[in-house]
Design a protein around this motif. Structure first.
Motif, PDB file in Angstrom:
ATOM      1  N   GLU A  73      27.824  55.412 -19.673  1.00 39.76           N
ATOM      2  CA  GLU A  73      27.210  54.245 -20.311  1.00 39.76           C
ATOM      3  C   GLU A  73      25.809  54.558 -20.862  1.00 39.76           C
ATOM      4  OE1 GLU A  73      26.598  49.464 -19.418  1.00 39.76           O
ATOM      5  OE2 GLU A  73      27.839  50.688 -18.067  1.00 39.76           O
ATOM      6  N   LYS A 129      30.692  49.853 -23.537  1.00 40.82           N
ATOM      7  CA  LYS A 129      30.559  50.057 -22.087  1.00 40.82           C
ATOM      8  C   LYS A 129      31.502  51.139 -21.566  1.00 40.82           C
ATOM      9  CE  LYS A 129      27.831  46.374 -21.704  1.00 40.82           C
ATOM     10  NZ  LYS A 129      26.391  46.502 -21.406  1.00 40.82           N
ATOM     11  N   THR A 130      32.638  51.323 -22.241  1.00 36.93           N
ATOM     12  CA  THR A 130      33.658  52.245 -21.734  1.00 36.93           C
ATOM     13  C   THR A 130      33.947  53.339 -22.754  1.00 36.93           C
ATOM     14  OG1 THR A 130      35.497  51.005 -22.723  1.00 36.93           O
ATOM     15  CG2 THR A 130      34.751  50.309 -20.525  1.00 36.93           C
TER      16      THR A 130
END
Length: 462
Positions: free
Chosen positions: A267, A280-281
């Motif tokens: 992140e 975020k991923t």
């Protein structure tokens, strides 16, 4: 009172005769003489008291000539403006005889000029143009390569004891040697660094396990992958196409070994690349990368559409030119020493390219005029601002920052910059209009196919 007549002498090629008499130029000449008398500072005379006769004798002939030519230019320009005559370049004087101008015997003088007229024409119908819109396949391999490139770009270089794989980086000194490995006196020497994978397979094998202080002997043209050879040859000052240079031998003395550790897909990394914080991923990261790749190729495809529009308009818009006049005009352009900058043979050779460029200029002017395309000052300011942000790698500071305003203000005061920006914005608007007129057919291609097609097209047109 000046009288002006014209007559055709060729296709879009006319002769204009300008006849002036004393009433057109004498008042101006006499006024200039008086001004010279007031300003003249000659030994033996008080300022402003130099006799008019002496002034006329000293400066009269040149002032007289200047005033006659000035009045002729003024009459010619007024005539062209009043008649709304659109011409190429500037009128060319015909058979000018300055010797006919006699300050002591002013009279009627006739000057002749030739002009090249801009033609009337109709634009080619873009709705009928054969245009292809290329949609480039975005593959998983492209996404993986870009992700790896970003990981390497933002990765860390870590010192290593020895070369252990293709991702190792070796810092080397190139030292030119003879075939026996002896250093050549006055030979080439250069420091550089390379990823091991950029070397040829045999050289990579030889480098494995090597440490700082070790060296290997190579024939330089065989030591690297072919795609790296151009860079290496240029860096060493060698001819990449010379078989003799390829056979030169070098000692590669290793001064340091390191390895690039890829940035972790976490992140922290995502936020560094996408500060807006919506990634975020890894899945979201890859989706973002895919969007960037898509946008890049969409822009390349659009550029190709613009190129097709250009060629469609130039190839299919019929425009006649005053070629005889344009040849003379090109020959009249002098170099610094006053001699013709180009020979007739050179002009003849360059004429087709020149006419093509001129054709595009006329087409653009017509589109701008008919479509009432405008470029406003605030658009130039926005262009300067966007350019500044692109220089900063896409980082967008607050537009309220004083230094941003100072930069834009400085650019707006640079005449050459404003003219260039204006031209680019106008050109973009022309193509935006043209894009709305076309009916392209869509074609799905790979990035390799697209690049090959563009390369072949560029080779064909150069």
């Amino acid at each position: 009172m000046a009288t002006i007549t014209k007559e055709p002498i060729g296709q879009l090629h006319e002769k204009i005769s300008v006849k002036v008499d004393k009433a057109d130029y004498l008042p101006g000449f006499e006024k200039t003489l008086k001004e010279y008398s007031k300003k003249a500072n000659l030994q033996g005379f008080r300022p402003g008291k130099v006799p008019a006769g002496l002034i006329k004798k000293m400066y009269g002939p040149s002032l007289f000539t200047d005033e006659v030519l000035r009045s002729v230019d003024k009459e010619l320009i007024n005539y062209l403006q009043n008649e709304k005559t659109e011409i190429f370049a500037q009128p060319l004087p015909l058979n000018v005889d300055i010797a006919q101008l006699d300050v002591n015997n002013p009279g009627e003088y006739n000057f002749e000029f030739e002009i090249g007229l801009k033609p009337e024409f109709e634009l080619a119908d873009l709705a009928k143009a054969d245009i292809t819109a290329y949609n480039i396949d975005i593959t998983d391999e492209m996404i993986n390569e870009e992700v790896e490139r970003l990981q390497n770009r933002y990765g860390n270089m870590v010192d290593k004891e020895a070369v252990s794989g293709e991702n190792a980086v070796v810092y080397v000194s190139f030292i030119e040697t003879d075939a026996a490995g002896n250093e050549v006196e006055g030979g080439l020497k250069k420091d550089n660094s390379f990823l091991v994978k950029y070397f040829a397979a045999a050289t990579q094998k030889e480098l494995m396990g090597k440490k700082a202080g070790d060296s290997i002997q190579v024939a330089i043209g065989e030591a690297f992958e072919e795609k790296e050879w151009d860079y290496v040859a240029g860096d060493l000052g060698l001819n990449k196409d010379s078989e003799e240079d390829k056979k030169k031998t070098f000692k590669l003395a290793i001064t340091k070994v390191a390895e690039l550790e890829k940035r972790a897909l976490d992140e922290e990394f995502f936020k560094q690349l996408f500060p807006e914080g919506d990634v975020k991923t890894e899945e979201e990261f890859r989706a973002k990368v895919k969007d960037q790749i898509f946008n890049y190729w969409a822009a390349q495809s659009r550029n190709q559409i613009h190129d097709q529009i250009f060629h469609s308009l130039v190839d299919n818009t019929k425009i006649e030119f005053p070629e005889a006049f344009l040849r003379k005009w090109l020959l009249s352009q002098n170099s610094e020493n006053g001699q013709p900058a180009k020979t007739e043979e050179q002009v003849e050779q360059e004429l087709p390219t020149f006419l093509n460029q001129l054709k595009w200029t006329l087409i653009t002017e017509k589109i701008v005029k008919v479509q009432q395309i405008e470029v406003k000052p605030e658009e130039v300011r926005e262009f300067a601002k966007a350019q500044l942000f692109s220089y900063m790698g896409g980082a967008v500071p607050s537009e309220e920052e004083p230094w941003v305003k100072d930069y834009v203000d400085r650019m707006m005061n640079d005449r050459r910059y404003v003219e260039d920006a204006y031209s680019r914005i106008q050109s973009q608007k022309v193509f935006e209009w043209a894009e709305k007129q076309i009916k392209p057919k869509s074609k799905q291609v790979s990035a390799e196919e697209f690049n090959k097609m563009v390369e072949e097209h560029q080779h064909h047109h150069h």
